[in-house]
Design an enzyme around this catalytic site. Sequence first.
Site, short mmCIF file in Angstrom:
data_model
loop_
_atom_site.label_atom_id
_atom_site.label_comp_id
_atom_site.label_asym_id
_atom_site.label_seq_id
_atom_site.Cartn_x
_atom_site.Cartn_y
_atom_site.Cartn_z
N CYS A 1 43.75 46.27 45.57
CA CYS A 1 42.84 45.76 44.54
C CYS A 1 42.25 44.40 44.87
O CYS A 1 41.46 43.85 44.09
CB CYS A 1 43.57 45.72 43.20
SG CYS A 1 44.24 47.32 42.73
N HIS B 1 41.94 38.42 37.34
CA HIS B 1 42.27 39.78 37.77
C HIS B 1 42.59 40.61 36.53
O HIS B 1 42.14 41.74 36.42
CB HIS B 1 43.45 39.75 38.74
CG HIS B 1 43.71 41.06 39.40
ND1 HIS B 1 42.74 41.74 40.12
CD2 HIS B 1 44.81 41.85 39.43
CE1 HIS B 1 43.25 42.87 40.58
NE2 HIS B 1 44.50 42.97 40.17
N GLU C 1 49.69 35.86 36.09
CA GLU C 1 48.41 35.21 36.37
C GLU C 1 48.20 34.03 35.41
O GLU C 1 47.72 32.97 35.82
CB GLU C 1 47.24 36.19 36.24
CG GLU C 1 45.90 35.58 36.64
CD GLU C 1 44.78 36.58 36.75
OE1 GLU C 1 43.71 36.22 37.30
OE2 GLU C 1 44.94 37.73 36.30
N LYS D 1 37.81 43.79 32.91
CA LYS D 1 38.43 45.11 33.05
C LYS D 1 38.62 45.78 31.68
O LYS D 1 38.82 47.00 31.62
CB LYS D 1 39.75 45.01 33.79
CG LYS D 1 39.61 44.66 35.27
CD LYS D 1 40.95 44.66 35.97
CE LYS D 1 40.79 44.43 37.48
NZ LYS D 1 40.39 43.05 37.82
N HIS E 1 39.86 49.26 35.64
CA HIS E 1 40.21 48.62 36.91
C HIS E 1 39.61 49.45 38.04
O HIS E 1 40.05 50.58 38.30
CB HIS E 1 41.72 48.53 37.04
CG HIS E 1 42.20 47.71 38.18
ND1 HIS E 1 41.37 47.22 39.18
CD2 HIS E 1 43.45 47.26 38.51
CE1 HIS E 1 42.06 46.54 40.05
NE2 HIS E 1 43.33 46.55 39.67
N PHE F 1 48.38 45.49 45.26
CA PHE F 1 49.68 46.01 45.64
C PHE F 1 50.01 45.55 47.06
O PHE F 1 49.13 45.40 47.92
CB PHE F 1 49.67 47.54 45.61
CG PHE F 1 49.77 48.13 44.22
CD1 PHE F 1 49.98 47.33 43.10
CD2 PHE F 1 49.68 49.50 44.03
CE1 PHE F 1 50.08 47.87 41.83
CE2 PHE F 1 49.78 50.07 42.77
CZ PHE F 1 49.98 49.25 41.67
#
Length: 418
Positions: free
Chosen positions: A173, A311, A322, A341, A346, A405
């Site tokens: 991502c 994010h 975050e 998002k 996403h 990830f």
Amino acid sequence: MRRVVVTGVGMVNALGLNKDISFERIVKGESGIKRIESFDVTDFSVQIAGEIMDFNPESVLDPREVKKAHRFIQLGLLAAREALQDSVKDSKESFLNENLEVFSDVGENFGISSAAGIGGLENIQSNSIACYTRGPRRVSPFFIPSALVNMLGGFVSIQHKLKGPNLSSVTACAAGTHAIIEAAKTIMLGCVEKMLVVGAESSICAVGVGGFAAMKALSSSHNDNPQKASRPFDKKRDGFVMGEGAGALVLEEYESAKARGATIYGELCGFGESSDANHITTPAPEGEGAYRAMKQALQMANIRPDYINAHGTSTHYNDLFETQALKKVFNGNVPPVSSTKGQLGHCLGAAGSIEAVISLMAMRSGILPPTINQEESDQECNLDYIPNTAREATINCVMSNSFGFGGTNGVVIFKKCK
């Protein structure tokens, strides 16, 4: 070091097939999340996603060529075309001919940096089924080239005659943001004058949804109310929602852009990259890796952002860590933050490029996009997330975060160009 500016942008997502419609609907707080229609989700625990419903692949490819390119490539071609056209729209000099091909004397100095997290997942799924149920002779000869991530850059470079470096980022991502950084480095080092960045993803298929659902990463409690499912930083968030789309940016050496009278969206003034080295899916505690990437970008930029596109996935740990990383890097005085998002879902490997485009358009328009579905405050996520309603503001600098990830992190910062 050579200065790098953005002279054109393009995007396609669940809210629109171009940048202007998409951004307008994002600012309005609309959601593109709906029940999945591309396959039967009756037996799936998760039945919603940010699907693009009205895209025609023949708008970017000859009908005979469509079967050679997976949907993520097709979406990338659309965003790339828009970014290139946008880059020459108001300039004194164009580098495109009537077929949208780069002039031959420009092409060798014009590269591409593409990105996707997974690539042609649906083609992997369908050809695997064909192989094991009907035999290996039923595997498509276009299977491999249609599924490879770097074929996004391959198709785009062929269509537009870009003969410079052809790079590809496959970093989950964070891929879209890493593609921007790789393009910027290529220009800064003097390798080329221009780079087209394209991040694209289309993994809304049975094995994609089933795989993320098996990890308990997706929201599964809003199948009957899809537009409420993606709720970044909200107390009742329960996972992310898959989206699809593409974002594209034309990066250009400043003097080159200035000489041809290009409109400049902003200057890429800072970037940061780091690894959590912690866990295959869960971010490092307190966002330690994210903190280091943001710190690196801020030190390079030497300017405070007026807006941060987080994010912000709508998962418990991403949003918590975050938030903690933002508090640490800004010593508690964090600028306004939002996660788009909530509107788009996403978009995985395309998220960073799409969100960079959104951030640049926010800076240009002086409008802070909202974080929708902010209904119940989480005491651990207590920043100014621009809840539910867009806000006018003076924006001279923006930051966009992407975390993937494997603990891979990327951050970019843009400022108005003087």
